[in-house]
Design a protein around this motif. Structure first.
Motif, PDB file in Angstrom:
ATOM      1  N   PHE A 206     -30.811 -17.634 -42.144  1.00 38.64           N
ATOM      2  CA  PHE A 206     -29.911 -17.544 -43.289  1.00 38.64           C
ATOM      3  C   PHE A 206     -28.456 -17.801 -42.918  1.00 38.64           C
ATOM      4  O   PHE A 206     -27.726 -18.375 -43.706  1.00 38.64           O
ATOM      5  CB  PHE A 206     -30.051 -16.179 -43.974  1.00 38.64           C
ATOM      6  N   VAL A 207     -28.027 -17.356 -41.741  1.00 36.52           N
ATOM      7  CA  VAL A 207     -26.594 -17.472 -41.444  1.00 36.52           C
ATOM      8  C   VAL A 207     -26.247 -18.662 -40.552  1.00 36.52           C
ATOM      9  O   VAL A 207     -25.097 -18.825 -40.180  1.00 36.52           O
ATOM     10  CB  VAL A 207     -26.025 -16.167 -40.828  1.00 36.52           C
ATOM     11  N   ALA A 208     -27.253 -19.501 -40.201  1.00 36.75           N
ATOM     12  CA  ALA A 208     -26.953 -20.654 -39.356  1.00 36.75           C
ATOM     13  C   ALA A 208     -26.160 -21.684 -40.146  1.00 36.75           C
ATOM     14  O   ALA A 208     -26.402 -21.890 -41.333  1.00 36.75           O
ATOM     15  CB  ALA A 208     -28.245 -21.277 -38.841  1.00 36.75           C
ATOM     16  N   GLY A 209     -25.210 -22.288 -39.483  1.00 32.69           N
ATOM     17  CA  GLY A 209     -24.441 -23.338 -40.128  1.00 32.69           C
ATOM     18  C   GLY A 209     -25.145 -24.665 -39.986  1.00 32.69           C
ATOM     19  O   GLY A 209     -26.166 -24.764 -39.293  1.00 32.69           O
TER      20      GLY A 209
ATOM     21  N   GLY B 236     -46.944 -20.728 -48.696  1.00 31.65           N
ATOM     22  CA  GLY B 236     -45.857 -20.558 -49.658  1.00 31.65           C
ATOM     23  C   GLY B 236     -46.275 -20.762 -51.102  1.00 31.65           C
ATOM     24  O   GLY B 236     -45.445 -20.776 -51.996  1.00 31.65           O
ATOM     25  N   GLN B 237     -47.584 -20.935 -51.349  1.00 28.42           N
ATOM     26  CA  GLN B 237     -47.997 -21.140 -52.744  1.00 28.42           C
ATOM     27  C   GLN B 237     -48.086 -19.818 -53.486  1.00 28.42           C
ATOM     28  O   GLN B 237     -47.510 -19.640 -54.546  1.00 28.42           O
ATOM     29  CB  GLN B 237     -49.340 -21.867 -52.795  1.00 28.42           C
ATOM     30  N   LYS B 238     -48.856 -18.892 -52.909  1.00 28.15           N
ATOM     31  CA  LYS B 238     -48.908 -17.564 -53.509  1.00 28.15           C
ATOM     32  C   LYS B 238     -47.773 -16.757 -52.914  1.00 28.15           C
ATOM     33  O   LYS B 238     -47.774 -16.466 -51.725  1.00 28.15           O
ATOM     34  CB  LYS B 238     -50.251 -16.903 -53.209  1.00 28.15           C
ATOM     35  N   MET B 239     -46.805 -16.420 -53.747  1.00 27.84           N
ATOM     36  CA  MET B 239     -45.577 -15.850 -53.225  1.00 27.84           C
ATOM     37  C   MET B 239     -45.716 -14.372 -52.898  1.00 27.84           C
ATOM     38  O   MET B 239     -46.506 -13.656 -53.492  1.00 27.84           O
ATOM     39  CB  MET B 239     -44.496 -15.970 -54.289  1.00 27.84           C
ATOM     40  N   MET B 240     -44.885 -13.961 -51.951  1.00 27.79           N
ATOM     41  CA  MET B 240     -44.635 -12.541 -51.760  1.00 27.79           C
ATOM     42  C   MET B 240     -43.137 -12.349 -51.961  1.00 27.79           C
ATOM     43  O   MET B 240     -42.399 -13.321 -52.085  1.00 27.79           O
ATOM     44  CB  MET B 240     -45.082 -12.104 -50.364  1.00 27.79           C
ATOM     45  N   ILE B 241     -42.677 -11.080 -51.981  1.00 30.38           N
ATOM     46  CA  ILE B 241     -41.262 -10.851 -52.274  1.00 30.38           C
ATOM     47  C   ILE B 241     -40.379 -11.647 -51.317  1.00 30.38           C
ATOM     48  O   ILE B 241     -39.414 -12.273 -51.726  1.00 30.38           O
ATOM     49  CB  ILE B 241     -40.900  -9.351 -52.171  1.00 30.38           C
ATOM     50  N   GLY B 242     -40.746 -11.638 -50.043  1.00 31.62           N
ATOM     51  CA  GLY B 242     -39.933 -12.309 -49.036  1.00 31.62           C
ATOM     52  C   GLY B 242     -39.767 -13.794 -49.314  1.00 31.62           C
ATOM     53  O   GLY B 242     -38.655 -14.322 -49.279  1.00 31.62           O
ATOM     54  N   THR B 243     -40.887 -14.468 -49.629  1.00 28.17           N
ATOM     55  CA  THR B 243     -40.790 -15.903 -49.880  1.00 28.17           C
ATOM     56  C   THR B 243     -40.035 -16.167 -51.183  1.00 28.17           C
ATOM     57  O   THR B 243     -39.303 -17.149 -51.291  1.00 28.17           O
ATOM     58  CB  THR B 243     -42.190 -16.549 -49.960  1.00 28.17           C
ATOM     59  N   LEU B 244     -40.204 -15.263 -52.156  1.00 28.33           N
ATOM     60  CA  LEU B 244     -39.500 -15.423 -53.427  1.00 28.33           C
ATOM     61  C   LEU B 244     -37.987 -15.309 -53.221  1.00 28.33           C
ATOM     62  O   LEU B 244     -37.214 -16.119 -53.740  1.00 28.33           O
ATOM     63  CB  LEU B 244     -39.987 -14.363 -54.427  1.00 28.33           C
ATOM     64  N   ILE B 245     -37.574 -14.302 -52.431  1.00 27.73           N
ATOM     65  CA  ILE B 245     -36.139 -14.123 -52.167  1.00 27.73           C
ATOM     66  C   ILE B 245     -35.584 -15.363 -51.467  1.00 27.73           C
ATOM     67  O   ILE B 245     -34.553 -15.907 -51.866  1.00 27.73           O
ATOM     68  CB  ILE B 245     -35.888 -12.869 -51.298  1.00 27.73           C
ATOM     69  N   GLN B 246     -36.320 -15.823 -50.465  1.00 25.15           N
ATOM     70  CA  GLN B 246     -35.868 -17.009 -49.739  1.00 25.15           C
ATOM     71  C   GLN B 246     -35.698 -18.175 -50.705  1.00 25.15           C
ATOM     72  O   GLN B 246     -34.719 -18.909 -50.660  1.00 25.15           O
ATOM     73  CB  GLN B 246     -36.885 -17.356 -48.641  1.00 25.15           C
ATOM     74  N   ARG B 253     -31.191 -21.479 -55.686  1.00 30.73           N
ATOM     75  CA  ARG B 253     -29.788 -21.069 -55.608  1.00 30.73           C
ATOM     76  C   ARG B 253     -29.387 -20.160 -56.750  1.00 30.73           C
ATOM     77  O   ARG B 253     -28.308 -20.271 -57.326  1.00 30.73           O
ATOM     78  CB  ARG B 253     -28.871 -22.285 -55.522  1.00 30.73           C
ATOM     79  N   ASP B 254     -30.267 -19.214 -57.106  1.00 30.95           N
ATOM     80  CA  ASP B 254     -29.935 -18.202 -58.102  1.00 30.95           C
ATOM     81  C   ASP B 254     -29.633 -16.905 -57.351  1.00 30.95           C
ATOM     82  O   ASP B 254     -30.472 -16.038 -57.215  1.00 30.95           O
ATOM     83  CB  ASP B 254     -31.123 -18.018 -59.062  1.00 30.95           C
ATOM     84  N   TRP B 255     -28.411 -16.823 -56.829  1.00 28.97           N
ATOM     85  CA  TRP B 255     -28.046 -15.670 -56.011  1.00 28.97           C
ATOM     86  C   TRP B 255     -28.138 -14.340 -56.756  1.00 28.97           C
ATOM     87  O   TRP B 255     -28.627 -13.369 -56.186  1.00 28.97           O
ATOM     88  CB  TRP B 255     -26.650 -15.854 -55.422  1.00 28.97           C
ATOM     89  N   PRO B 256     -27.635 -14.272 -57.993  1.00 30.51           N
ATOM     90  CA  PRO B 256     -27.691 -12.967 -58.668  1.00 30.51           C
ATOM     91  C   PRO B 256     -29.126 -12.452 -58.805  1.00 30.51           C
ATOM     92  O   PRO B 256     -29.388 -11.286 -58.515  1.00 30.51           O
ATOM     93  CB  PRO B 256     -27.062 -13.254 -60.032  1.00 30.51           C
ATOM     94  N   PHE B 257     -30.044 -13.322 -59.173  1.00 29.54           N
ATOM     95  CA  PHE B 257     -31.424 -12.857 -59.304  1.00 29.54           C
ATOM     96  C   PHE B 257     -32.019 -12.535 -57.930  1.00 29.54           C
ATOM     97  O   PHE B 257     -32.707 -11.533 -57.757  1.00 29.54           O
ATOM     98  CB  PHE B 257     -32.274 -13.910 -60.040  1.00 29.54           C
ATOM     99  N   GLY B 258     -31.709 -13.390 -56.945  1.00 30.66           N
ATOM    100  CA  GLY B 258     -32.174 -13.125 -55.582  1.00 30.66           C
ATOM    101  C   GLY B 258     -31.665 -11.773 -55.086  1.00 30.66           C
ATOM    102  O   GLY B 258     -32.374 -11.027 -54.414  1.00 30.66           O
ATOM    103  N   SER B 259     -30.422 -11.437 -55.448  1.00 29.22           N
ATOM    104  CA  SER B 259     -29.844 -10.163 -55.036  1.00 29.22           C
ATOM    105  C   SER B 259     -30.574  -8.999 -55.703  1.00 29.22           C
ATOM    106  O   SER B 259     -30.833  -7.977 -55.070  1.00 29.22           O
ATOM    107  CB  SER B 259     -28.366 -10.107 -55.413  1.00 29.22           C
ATOM    108  N   ALA B 260     -30.886  -9.180 -56.995  1.00 27.18           N
ATOM    109  CA  ALA B 260     -31.607  -8.111 -57.697  1.00 27.18           C
ATOM    110  C   ALA B 260     -32.968  -7.898 -57.038  1.00 27.18           C
ATOM    111  O   ALA B 260     -33.405  -6.760 -56.831  1.00 27.18           O
ATOM    112  CB  ALA B 260     -31.771  -8.464 -59.174  1.00 27.18           C
TER     113      ALA B 260
END
Lengths: 266, 286
Positions: A206-209, B236-246, B253-260
């Protein structure tokens, strides 16, 4: 003492095989001359040679080493004093400190990664070596403190007390008694945080440039583009390096336990 | 625990203590605060963060699509924890009760995978499970199957990968817990004509509880937030929380939702950690 029950030995042994089998498969395949599949086509070091001949790979290795070395050294610099202070005086500060030291070790790593990514981006701190070193310190510093504290707790306080009673200044006690007695644990902590840093993928990812890449990131991007024997060779190198570091720290640890802990013995 | 009233610390000791505190405040607590802040903000038009306060992101956590992923992750994490406990116990017992010399050997062998690259250890399973991997090659060669079985990118692969990845986290605390049980208790049980099974059921297993709790937390929390394993072994087809956050952070690039989502994950993990640390603390005091 009674002998262990047969089923325990059998199942315990099987679990041990389960732990090592995949690692051995990986190492075996990295030495296989075959380019495809798992059929054994003879012993070969060509995949290792190919890795060494790849400048991008060497660069990633150097980056990994720089980041691991820097974050380990800085973590030691801050961690040694922190561990001593935490062990020798309990107060409101120290219980707060303990909480924020344990937390990074127990929350899911992906959280650290995204949290740091957003901090760096929102504060416009450029992603690169700096961000990776800071990211690694967030788990290396707590790891160092936890390991050193465990050792400090086992040390006999009588040595420090005797020195103080004989009129030694706090500085003298620290440099002549505490630090020499702590030395094996410092080496052990350094080796382990070096290993963890060298191996870290999630936070680094995540933090790699865009500029700097590390070996685990390289492994990941290679797996994504297609599995080649080079990935196996690189992975095997990473495994062997961690094994050596862990083995070394383990020897240091055992030596320290075996010695009667006296300040003069190290 | 040593208590020194009016202890004087050399300057470097105090300095590093406060510097470490400052460092962790700046790069651990502050980033978590940023996650909280961003989770209450809105998504910008082009993926950035717009500082308009909203609870929308948390409301979206209740979306059935997201709910399914949370439930899947909790299910996977629970199963992983359970299997690790069952599989890890015999090994832990064997190590804890080995003779001194063997104990050192076994302990070293358990320690090494604990500190070995997680990504690489997961990748090794790709080599074993994929279509032209070890298992399928063997099955084809032996004529048991005529077509390669789809092993990789299945729930089973993710489960095996998680158990494999986090097993050492269960075994190490269990070893510590079992070592603390005086062997005399086991002898006493045998002397009173307990069978081996009865001895384990009534003596070792109940007394290993603190180890099971500690190991359980150490396995459950990272498997709940696992990202590498579902990505590499689940495809990566069947998601888990970790893959979803990533995905929310680096793809959508939906940071607010990723943060929630991250906060939901951390909340689940922290509540669990708190509950269990209280429980096992009670056990230790006892």
């Amino acid at each position: 003492m009674r002998r262990l029950p047969g089923p325990i030995i059998l199942s315990g042994g099987l679990v041990m095989v389960f732990l090592y089998f995949p690692i051995l498969v990986l190492m075996g395949l990295s030495l296989n001359a075959s380019t495809m599949g798992v059929a054994w086509k003879g012993f070969s070091l060509q995949w290792y040679a190919k890795l060494l001949g790849n400048p991008a790979m060497i660069e990633a290795a150097v980056n990994s080493l720089i980041i691991a070395f820097t974050s380990t050294s800085l973590s030691l610099l801050l961690g040694i004093g922190t561990a001593i202070r935490l062990e020798q005086q309990q107060s409101r500060h120290t219980s707060w400190m303990m909480a924020i030291i344990v937390l990074p070790l127990v929350i899911p790593e992906i959280l650290l990664g995204v949290a740091l990514l957003m901090l760096f981006v929102l504060c416009q701190i450029p992603l690169g070596f700096g961000s990776m070193i800071i990211g690694h310190m967030v788990f290396n510093l707590p790891l160092t403190v936890v390991i050193l504290r465990a050792r400090l707790r086992k040390m006999d306080p009588a040595w420090e007390e005797a020195a103080r009673d004989l009129g030694a200044t706090p500085w003298k006690v620290l440099t002549c008694i505490t630090l020499p007695m702590l030395r094996p644990a410092i080496w052990g902590a350094a080796l382990l945080s070096f290993t963890v840093s060298l191996d870290d993928f999630v936070v680094t990812f995540f933090v790699a440039g865009p500029g700097a890449t590390t070996l685990p990131l390289k492994v990941f991007s290679m797996i994504k583009t297609g599995i080649t024997p080079e990935v196996n060779a690189l992975s095997a190198i990473l495994v062997v390096v961690s094994m050596c570091c862990v083995g070394l720290s383990w020897i240091v640890h055992q030596r320290a336990n075996a010695q009667s802990s006296t300040p003069s013995s190290s | 625990m040593r208590h020194y009233s009016s202890h004087v610390f050399p300057l470097p000791v105090s300095f590093s203590f406060w510097a470490a505190g400052l460092f962790l405040c700046l790069f651990f607590l502050l980033p978590l605060g940023v996650v909280l802040g961003v989770s209450l903000a809105s998504r910008g038009l082009y993926g950035g963060v717009q500082w308009i306060g909203t609870f929308e992101n948390y409301r979206r956590l209740a979306d059935p699509m997201i709910g399914v992923i949370f439930v899947r992750s909790i299910l996977f994490a629970s199963l992983t924890t359970l299997v690790c406990a069952v599989v890890g116990f015999p090994l832990a017992y064997m190590v804890a009760r080995a003779s001194q010399r063997w104990q050192l050997v076994w302990l070293t062998l358990v320690m090494i995978p604990f500190w070995t690259n997680f990504l690489v250890r997961t990748y090794a399973w790709v080599l074993i499970l994929r279509a032209d991997g070890l298992v399928n090659s063997l099955l084809l060669q032996l004529g048991i199957e005529s077509e390669p079985l789809p092993l990789l990118f299945t729930d089973l692969a993710v489960g095996v990968g998680l158990v494999y990845g986090y097993l050492p986290f269960m075994v190490l605390p269990l070893i510590v817990a079992i070592e603390r049980i005086p062997p005399q208790l086991e002898e006493a049980a045998y002397d009173l004509y307990a069978s081996v099974g009865a001895m384990f059921r009534h003596v070792v297993l109940p007394l290993s509880k603190p180890g099971f709790w500690a190991g359980g937390v150490l396995v459950f929390i990272p498997s709940l937030g696992a990202f590498i394993t579902p990505y590499l072994l689940g495809g990566g087809q069947k998601m888990m929380i970790g893959t979803l956050i990533q995905q929310e952070f680096l793809v959508s690039r939906d940071w607010p939702f990723g943060s929630a989502l991250s906060f939901g994950l951390m909340g689940t993990a922290l509540v669990l950690w708190f509950v269990v640390s209280r429980t096992s603390l009670g056990k230790d005091v006892q």
